[in-house]
Scaffold this motif. Structure first.
Motif, short mmCIF file in Angstrom:
data_model
loop_
_atom_site.label_atom_id
_atom_site.label_comp_id
_atom_site.label_asym_id
_atom_site.label_seq_id
_atom_site.Cartn_x
_atom_site.Cartn_y
_atom_site.Cartn_z
N VAL A 71 -3.57 -0.63 -13.68
CA VAL A 71 -3.27 0.15 -14.88
C VAL A 71 -3.37 1.64 -14.58
N GLY A 72 -2.71 2.43 -15.40
CA GLY A 72 -2.72 3.87 -15.24
C GLY A 72 -1.32 4.41 -14.98
N PHE A 73 -1.26 5.67 -14.61
CA PHE A 73 0.01 6.35 -14.35
C PHE A 73 0.21 6.49 -12.84
N TRP A 74 1.42 6.17 -12.41
CA TRP A 74 1.77 6.24 -11.00
C TRP A 74 2.97 7.17 -10.81
N PRO A 75 2.87 8.15 -9.91
CA PRO A 75 4.07 8.92 -9.53
C PRO A 75 4.89 8.10 -8.54
N THR A 76 6.02 7.59 -8.97
CA THR A 76 6.79 6.69 -8.13
C THR A 76 7.95 7.37 -7.41
N ARG A 77 8.28 8.60 -7.80
CA ARG A 77 9.38 9.28 -7.12
C ARG A 77 9.33 10.77 -7.44
N PRO A 103 4.51 1.40 0.97
CA PRO A 103 4.92 2.05 -0.30
C PRO A 103 5.94 1.22 -1.08
N VAL A 104 5.48 0.06 -1.59
CA VAL A 104 6.30 -0.76 -2.46
C VAL A 104 5.92 -0.43 -3.90
N PHE A 105 6.90 -0.31 -4.77
CA PHE A 105 6.69 0.11 -6.14
C PHE A 105 5.48 -0.59 -6.76
N PRO A 106 4.54 0.16 -7.42
CA PRO A 106 4.66 1.57 -7.78
C PRO A 106 4.10 2.54 -6.75
N VAL A 107 3.69 2.06 -5.59
CA VAL A 107 3.18 2.98 -4.57
C VAL A 107 4.32 3.84 -4.03
N ALA A 108 4.05 5.11 -3.85
CA ALA A 108 5.01 6.03 -3.23
C ALA A 108 4.29 6.80 -2.14
N ASN A 126 4.85 7.88 5.43
CA ASN A 126 3.54 8.23 5.94
C ASN A 126 2.49 7.39 5.23
N LEU A 127 1.98 6.36 5.91
CA LEU A 127 1.02 5.45 5.29
C LEU A 127 -0.28 6.15 4.92
N ALA A 128 -0.66 7.18 5.64
CA ALA A 128 -1.95 7.83 5.40
C ALA A 128 -2.02 8.48 4.03
N ALA A 129 -0.88 8.73 3.40
CA ALA A 129 -0.87 9.48 2.14
C ALA A 129 -0.68 8.60 0.92
N THR A 130 -0.59 7.28 1.08
CA THR A 130 -0.31 6.44 -0.08
C THR A 130 -1.39 6.53 -1.15
N ASP A 131 -2.64 6.49 -0.74
CA ASP A 131 -3.72 6.56 -1.73
C ASP A 131 -3.81 7.94 -2.35
N GLU A 132 -3.56 8.99 -1.56
CA GLU A 132 -3.61 10.35 -2.10
C GLU A 132 -2.52 10.56 -3.14
N VAL A 133 -1.33 9.99 -2.91
CA VAL A 133 -0.24 10.12 -3.89
C VAL A 133 -0.61 9.40 -5.17
N ALA A 134 -1.24 8.23 -5.06
CA ALA A 134 -1.63 7.49 -6.26
C ALA A 134 -2.62 8.27 -7.10
N SER A 136 -5.88 3.45 -6.80
CA SER A 136 -5.02 2.39 -6.30
C SER A 136 -5.80 1.24 -5.69
N GLY A 137 -7.00 1.50 -5.20
CA GLY A 137 -7.76 0.45 -4.54
C GLY A 137 -7.25 0.10 -3.16
N LEU A 138 -6.31 0.87 -2.64
CA LEU A 138 -5.75 0.59 -1.32
C LEU A 138 -6.70 1.11 -0.24
N PRO A 139 -6.81 0.39 0.86
CA PRO A 139 -7.62 0.90 1.98
C PRO A 139 -6.94 2.11 2.61
N PRO A 140 -7.70 2.94 3.29
CA PRO A 140 -7.10 4.13 3.91
C PRO A 140 -6.01 3.74 4.89
N GLY A 141 -4.86 4.36 4.77
CA GLY A 141 -3.75 4.07 5.67
C GLY A 141 -3.79 4.96 6.90
N ARG A 142 -2.99 4.61 7.88
CA ARG A 142 -2.90 5.43 9.08
C ARG A 142 -1.53 5.27 9.69
N GLY A 143 -1.02 6.36 10.23
CA GLY A 143 0.26 6.31 10.90
C GLY A 143 1.44 6.22 9.95
#
Length: 448
Positions: free
Chosen positions: A152-158, A210-215, A237-245, A252-259
């Motif tokens: 739940v919440g608001f996601w910037p998707t694009r 980055p599958v919707f709603p992750v960007a 850039n996988l490392a930025a998925t959680d920062e974008v959320a 997002s609850g996503l683990p830290p990405g890398r690469g």
């Protein structure tokens, strides 16, 4: 001396023909002539049959707000209430809803500097979720029963800029983008509710992808070398998925990405798969029902197609971890003795790195038919089956989870559709300890 031989008398018909020829020659010489009597003409072309199509709907935000043509503002609401009367760990009901606001800006037409600016566009989109996204897990299933089961919440998707060529042969988009709906999904999958059947079944459980709603920051290059062929190449850039959320306060609850992750997809709308699909369906009205038109028809009717065309896809992805895999799908038009139009589809994936991919195997398929019920030529009957295998490394002890989905989409107009659906979850959770799960839901789709 013999006398001159008298000429034979002329028949009255010959004299009339000779007289008409002389009159025509005289008229041509004088520049004026009486119009000839019209001769027999061919039968007039039959009138075009009436077209049965979706009503326009309730309009768009762009029309309601009086925005100029170079501004596209769209609002979509998708709600999926669901309950499980049979099976599962508990018997509960749930409501979850997705609201998406999308804005596209282009250069105003007629501007002096529009020569270069008309090739550019800016895209912005925000998705909001409310409800309980953990409904499937509480019932004992591993995969979401609802397409919109996201945190739940608001996601910037694009949030991106796009540049297209004049001839439409290529486009490049960069900024905050995601894989859905451009990568690893086919248009036919959008008609389903279960998450394993609806869009991107390959990557929907892979963390950080980055599958919707992750960007994520990245780029998407689209090449169209022929009218039927489309190549898509994307990097994120996988490392930025959680920062974008977190830009809009979403955890997002996503683990830290890398690469980075890279995708390549080939799509081919084969002409031999789409022969005859560019025109409406030829039907015949029999009382209140519409049937495919045969050789003879008293009331011919044309029906607007609601199904996408035939399509072949092959794709691959590679990311750090390592995390690599292949994906393929096919959507094929078929002829059946019921309804007006039909599509048979199948999709499969294979993940090569089971330590990083929790669902390395997938196979799914189904049938979508238009106009099955009498008097409802625009409605869709939807049937789908899927089986997802779990990783023996990241999910030891789990084998697979399957789903059978049956739905019927009632298309009221271009703004609203209603879709009741039934789902039977096979081996919920993948461990064989949860009884089969039966769920009934209703999808409500609004667009403005």
């Amino acid at each position: 001396m013999a006398g001159a031989r008298p000429s034979p008398p002329q028949a009255p018909g010959c004299r009339r023909a000779l007289t008409q020829v002389l009159l025509l020659l005289a008229a041509a010489g004088s520049g004026s002539a009486e119009p000839l009597a019209p001769g027999p003409t061919a039968d007039p072309a039959p009138p075009e049959p009436p077209l049965v199509r979706l009503e326009p709907g309730w309009g768009t935000l762009q029309q309601g707000l009086g925005l100029p043509a170079w501004v596209d503002l769209d609002l979509e609401v998708l709600a999926e209430p669901m309950a499980n009367p049979v099976g599962g760990l508990v018997k509960q009901a749930n409501w979850i809803q997705q609201t998406t606001l999308a804005l596209t800006l282009r250069a105003p037409a007629g501007e002096a500097a529009a020569g270069e600016w008309k090739r550019w566009a800016m895209h912005l989109a925000i998705a909001a979720y409310n409800g309980d996204p953990t409904y499937a897990q509480r019932l004992g299933a591993a995969l979401p029963l609802q397409e919109v089961a996201n945190p739940v919440g608001f996601w910037p998707t694009r949030a991106s800029l796009e540049r297209r060529s004049d001839d439409g042969r290529w486009s490049l988009e960069a900024g905050l983008v995601g894989m859905d709906p451009d990568l690893f999904s086919t248009p036919i999958e959008d008609f389903y509710v279960h998450d394993a059947l609806n869009g991107a079944p390959v990557l929907f459980t892979i963390p950080n992808f980055p599958v919707f709603p992750v960007a994520a920051p990245g780029g998407l290059l689209v090449l169209r070398p022929t009218p039927a062929t489309t190549l898509r190449l994307a990097s994120f850039n996988l490392a930025a998925t959680d920062e974008v959320a977190r830009l809009l306060g979403t955890a997002s609850g996503l683990p830290p990405g890398r690469g980075w992750t890279h995708q390549l997809q080939w799509s081919y709308a084969a002409p031999w798969l789409n022969r005859g699909l560019g025109v409406p369906i030829a039907a015949c009205r029999e009382r209140e029902a519409l049937r495919p038109r045969g050789r003879s028809c008293g009331q011919p009717v044309a029906v607007e197609r609601q199904l996408p065309g035939g399509l072949l896809q092959l794709a691959a992805y590679a990311g750090t971890g390592p995390n690599r895999g292949l994906y393929g799908s096919a959507t094929v038009p078929v002829a059946l003795p019921w309804g007006l139009d039909h599509r048979l589809w199948a999709a499969t994936t294979a993940g090569f790195d089971t330590a990083a991919n929790p669902t390395p195997s997938y196979i799914g398929g189904g049938l979508v038919s238009q106009g099955v019920l009498p008097g409802r030529p625009l409605d869709l009957l939807i049937l789908g089956v899927a089986r997802t295998g779990f990783s023996p490394v990241s999910h030891p002890g789990l084998s697979h989870e399957g789903v059978v989905e049956l739905g019927y989409q009632i298309r009221f107009n271009q703004s609203f559709n209603l879709q009741p659906s039934l789902q039977w979850i096979l081996n919920p959770g993948g461990a064989g300890r949860v009884p089969g799960l039966f769920a009934a839901g209703l999808q409500l789709g609004f667009s403005f």
